[in-house]
Write an enzyme that holds these catalytic residues in place. Structure first.
Site, PDB file in Angstrom:
ATOM      1  N   CYS A 122     -28.037 -35.036   9.758  1.00 51.92           N
ATOM      2  CA  CYS A 122     -26.952 -34.292  10.422  1.00 51.92           C
ATOM      3  C   CYS A 122     -25.979 -35.205  11.159  1.00 51.92           C
ATOM      4  CB  CYS A 122     -27.536 -33.264  11.375  1.00 51.92           C
ATOM      5  SG  CYS A 122     -28.743 -32.202  10.583  1.00 51.92           S
ATOM      6  N   HIS A 258     -22.027 -31.058  15.741  1.00 52.61           N
ATOM      7  CA  HIS A 258     -22.837 -30.630  14.603  1.00 52.61           C
ATOM      8  C   HIS A 258     -23.278 -29.187  14.839  1.00 52.61           C
ATOM      9  CE1 HIS A 258     -25.889 -30.106  11.700  1.00 52.61           C
ATOM     10  NE2 HIS A 258     -26.891 -30.256  12.538  1.00 52.61           N
ATOM     11  N   ASN A 289     -26.502 -23.867   9.445  1.00 51.52           N
ATOM     12  CA  ASN A 289     -26.538 -25.313   9.660  1.00 51.52           C
ATOM     13  C   ASN A 289     -26.508 -26.002   8.297  1.00 51.52           C
ATOM     14  OD1 ASN A 289     -27.339 -27.970  10.032  1.00 51.52           O
ATOM     15  ND2 ASN A 289     -28.945 -27.503  11.505  1.00 51.52           N
TER      16      ASN A 289
HETATM   17  C1  LIG Z   1     -35.960 -23.409  16.050  1.00 47.70           C
HETATM   18  C2  LIG Z   1     -35.728 -22.713  17.371  1.00 47.70           C
HETATM   19  C3  LIG Z   1     -34.703 -21.595  17.217  1.00 47.70           C
HETATM   20  C4  LIG Z   1     -37.066 -22.107  17.819  1.00 47.70           C
HETATM   21  O1  LIG Z   1     -36.883 -21.472  19.064  1.00 47.70           O
HETATM   22  P1  LIG Z   1     -37.927 -21.747  20.255  1.00 47.70           P
HETATM   23  O2  LIG Z   1     -37.613 -20.779  21.302  1.00 47.70           O
HETATM   24  O3  LIG Z   1     -37.867 -23.186  20.596  1.00 47.70           O
HETATM   25  O4  LIG Z   1     -39.286 -21.416  19.547  1.00 47.70           O
HETATM   26  P2  LIG Z   1     -40.764 -21.790  19.991  1.00 47.70           P
HETATM   27  O5  LIG Z   1     -41.367 -22.602  18.916  1.00 47.70           O
HETATM   28  O6  LIG Z   1     -40.798 -22.304  21.387  1.00 47.70           O
HETATM   29  O7  LIG Z   1     -41.419 -20.363  19.958  1.00 47.70           O
HETATM   30  C5  LIG Z   1     -41.098 -19.346  20.900  1.00 47.70           C
HETATM   31  C6  LIG Z   1     -41.581 -18.020  20.374  1.00 47.70           C
HETATM   32  O8  LIG Z   1     -40.788 -17.629  19.250  1.00 47.70           O
HETATM   33  C7  LIG Z   1     -41.619 -17.421  18.086  1.00 47.70           C
HETATM   34  N1  LIG Z   1     -40.879 -17.953  16.936  1.00 47.70           N
HETATM   35  C8  LIG Z   1     -40.740 -19.250  16.560  1.00 47.70           C
HETATM   36  N2  LIG Z   1     -39.964 -19.335  15.458  1.00 47.70           N
HETATM   37  C9  LIG Z   1     -39.616 -18.071  15.141  1.00 47.70           C
HETATM   38  C10 LIG Z   1     -38.818 -17.515  14.123  1.00 47.70           C
HETATM   39  N3  LIG Z   1     -38.214 -18.269  13.197  1.00 47.70           N
HETATM   40  N4  LIG Z   1     -38.644 -16.172  14.127  1.00 47.70           N
HETATM   41  C11 LIG Z   1     -39.250 -15.390  15.041  1.00 47.70           C
HETATM   42  N5  LIG Z   1     -40.006 -15.871  16.035  1.00 47.70           N
HETATM   43  C12 LIG Z   1     -40.194 -17.199  16.083  1.00 47.70           C
HETATM   44  C13 LIG Z   1     -42.870 -18.197  18.384  1.00 47.70           C
HETATM   45  O9  LIG Z   1     -43.962 -17.638  17.683  1.00 47.70           O
HETATM   46  C14 LIG Z   1     -43.013 -18.028  19.874  1.00 47.70           C
HETATM   47  O10 LIG Z   1     -43.544 -16.740  20.155  1.00 47.70           O
HETATM   48  P3  LIG Z   1     -44.592 -16.491  21.363  1.00 47.70           P
HETATM   49  O11 LIG Z   1     -43.840 -16.870  22.605  1.00 47.70           O
HETATM   50  O12 LIG Z   1     -44.854 -15.051  21.259  1.00 47.70           O
HETATM   51  O13 LIG Z   1     -45.726 -17.397  21.077  1.00 47.70           O
HETATM   52  C15 LIG Z   1     -35.205 -23.707  18.420  1.00 47.70           C
HETATM   53  O14 LIG Z   1     -36.253 -24.526  18.859  1.00 47.70           O
HETATM   54  C16 LIG Z   1     -34.085 -24.551  17.932  1.00 47.70           C
HETATM   55  O15 LIG Z   1     -33.092 -24.070  17.425  1.00 47.70           O
HETATM   56  N6  LIG Z   1     -34.168 -25.870  18.139  1.00 47.70           N
HETATM   57  C17 LIG Z   1     -33.124 -26.769  17.769  1.00 47.70           C
HETATM   58  C18 LIG Z   1     -33.349 -27.139  16.362  1.00 47.70           C
HETATM   59  C19 LIG Z   1     -32.166 -27.555  15.611  1.00 47.70           C
HETATM   60  O16 LIG Z   1     -31.065 -27.120  15.838  1.00 47.70           O
HETATM   61  N7  LIG Z   1     -32.436 -28.421  14.646  1.00 47.70           N
HETATM   62  C20 LIG Z   1     -31.510 -28.913  13.765  1.00 47.70           C
HETATM   63  C21 LIG Z   1     -31.052 -30.209  14.316  1.00 47.70           C
HETATM   64  S1  LIG Z   1     -30.166 -31.055  13.133  1.00 47.70           S
END
Ligand SMILES: CC(C)(COP(=O)(O)OP(=O)(O)OC[C@H]1O[C@@H](n2cnc3c(N)ncnc32)[C@H](O)[C@@H]1OP(=O)(O)O)[C@@H](O)C(=O)NCCC(=O)NCCS
Lengths: 333, 82
Positions: A122, A258, A289
């Protein structure tokens, strides 16, 4: 002893124009929520993504790149034969060699321009702009075509909750060339291999060869740690790029980060303390993305819709797998 | 200089209010981040990062995941001060 001559190019460089291609299929959150037990509401709230665009199955990442390249050649009116180098950033071309860029260059009529691929995920587009800027000013090439092209849909697992639901297909291109006035500020860039495990491929081709049951590799990430890194470590990098360009956040007209996650974009605006008047690229909402393609796609759209205009001072920052990052301030074409 | 429990709560309430737009008074120790204050995991991460800066402590992601109430976070921060 003979004295050799060293080339010198233009004192300054600038971007001449952008080209864009988006996957033709609109994929909604409801379309993909089932296998990952997610929902439209969850995805919108956590990422700002409403739809992502995905390309037809019969198109390759080379086709995507060619479409964006042809678009930028058309808009700028620069002849393909005047392109001195083609730099293609992609992580979704599944040949180790030869580079996709050589094939793209041939297809658009830029033969025998230098052509190679870069792998910086990215951050790849902003890495490419850094290289193009250097080539133009060093006299290595007059015009450089920089393309970010990704067919992410070839590299995802519909049952993966960590990253697949974010990703879209697209290609964005820019032409960098000589300028009478400064048009590309110093690139502030880097990488942190200690975080190589934060965004990764499930297994290597070699492992798949040895154990075909593993199947085709796909992408995964540690979302929370990437979120934290991008939201809080990229602000200082952006500020350094603004400072290196001799500017302050008040001078920025347009911000094109990005397109990883809308929540990261909002956090970066706060961290950099960008003023209210700054126009922000938010193409992620309906394109998803698209990795290396996301910055040129978002910039192209702001100009096409008229929310940004030629001459605006634009801060752009790419960040992702590596973890790698690069930021620079540019003048919009 | 270590912060008292009261100071940590007041500082944390300010951070939460800033991130969410909630009134500072609504952020009390007994409130659950998710159920009472409607704060999601990404906002909790943001709040935790600001709290690390403000109180000069390290809050590992695993510890932050276990924060249910505002009081849980306050107790962790008070305990983590050097
Ligand atoms: C991926 C992302 C949306 C996940 O969100 P998050 O809040 O960090 O997710 P977590 O792993 O902490 O999980 C939180 C909760 O959501 C749930 N969850 C995780 N992924 C999920 C999904 N895709 N759909 C639904 N629920 C989801 C988990 O089970 C957890 O539930 P719980 O609290 O009941 O146990 C987020 O971390 C993100 O966008 N990060 C940046 C990544 C990015 O942009 N990467 C590209 C860079 S180039």
């Amino acid at each position: 002893m003979a004295t050799l001559k060293q080339a010198a190019g233009s004192q300054f460089s600038r971007i001449y124009g952008f080209g864009a291609y988006r996957g033709e299929n609109v994929v909604t959150n409801d379309d993909i929520a089932g296998p990952i037990d997610s929902s439209d509401e969850w995805i919108r709230q956590r990422t700002g993504i409403i739809t992502r665009r995905r390309a037809d199955a019969d198109l390759s990442v080379i086709d995507l790149a060619v479409n964006a390249a042809q678009d930028v050649l058309n808009t700028t009116g620069i002849a393909a034969s005047d392109i001195g180098a083609v730099i293609l950033s992609t992580v979704t071309y599944f040949h180790q060699t030869p580079a996709a860029a050589a094939i793209v260059a041939e297809r658009i009529g830029a033969n025998p321009a230098a052509a190679y691929d870069i792998s910086a995920a990215c951050a790849g587009y902003t890495y490419g702009i850094a290289q193009a800027d250097a080539f133009v000013r060093a006299g290595t090439a007059k015009y450089v075509l920089v393309i970010g092209a990704e067919k992410m849909s070839d590299f995802i697992d519909p049952t993966d909750r960590s990253i697949s639901f974010l990703l879209g297909d697209g290609a964005g291109a820019a032409i960098v060339g000589p300028s009478d006035t400064p048009g590309i500020g110093k690139t502030v860039w880097g990488a942190d291999g200690t975080k190589a495990g934060s965004i990764y491929q499930t297994h290597s081709w070699q492992e798949m060869g040895a154990n075909p049951e593993l199947g085709f590799p796909t992408l995964r990430q540690d979302g929370p740690s990437v979120f934290k890194w991008a939201s809080f470590k990229m602000g200082p990098v952006a500020l350094e790029a603004i400072d290196a360009a001799g500017l302050t956040p008040q001078d920025i007209d347009v911000f094109v980060p990005h397109q990883a996650n809308m929540r990261i974009i909002d956090q970066l605006i706060k961290q950099i303390k960008l003023p209210e008047h700054v126009v922000v690229g938010r193409d992620i909402a309906d394109t998803g993305n698209t990795s290396a393609a996301s910055i040129p796609l978002a910039a192209h759209r702001l100009l096409a819709e008229g929310t940004a205009k030629s001459g605006d001072v634009c801060l752009q920052i790419g960040f992702g797998a590596g973890l790698a990052y690069a930021a620079q301030v540019i003048v919009l074409p | 200089m270590a912060y008292t429990e009261q100071e940590v709560l007041a500082g944390l309430a300010e951070i939460v209010a800033e991130e969410t737009g909630l009134a500072v008074e609504t952020v009390t120790a007994d409130k659950s981040f998710v159920d009472d204050l409607d704060i999601d995991s990404l906002s909790i991460m943001t709040i935790v990062t600001h709290a690390e800066d403000k109180f000069e402590v390290t809050i590992p992601d695993e510890a932050a995941k276990d924060f249910n109430t505002v009081g849980d976070a306050v107790n962790f921060i008070v305990g983590a001060q050097g």
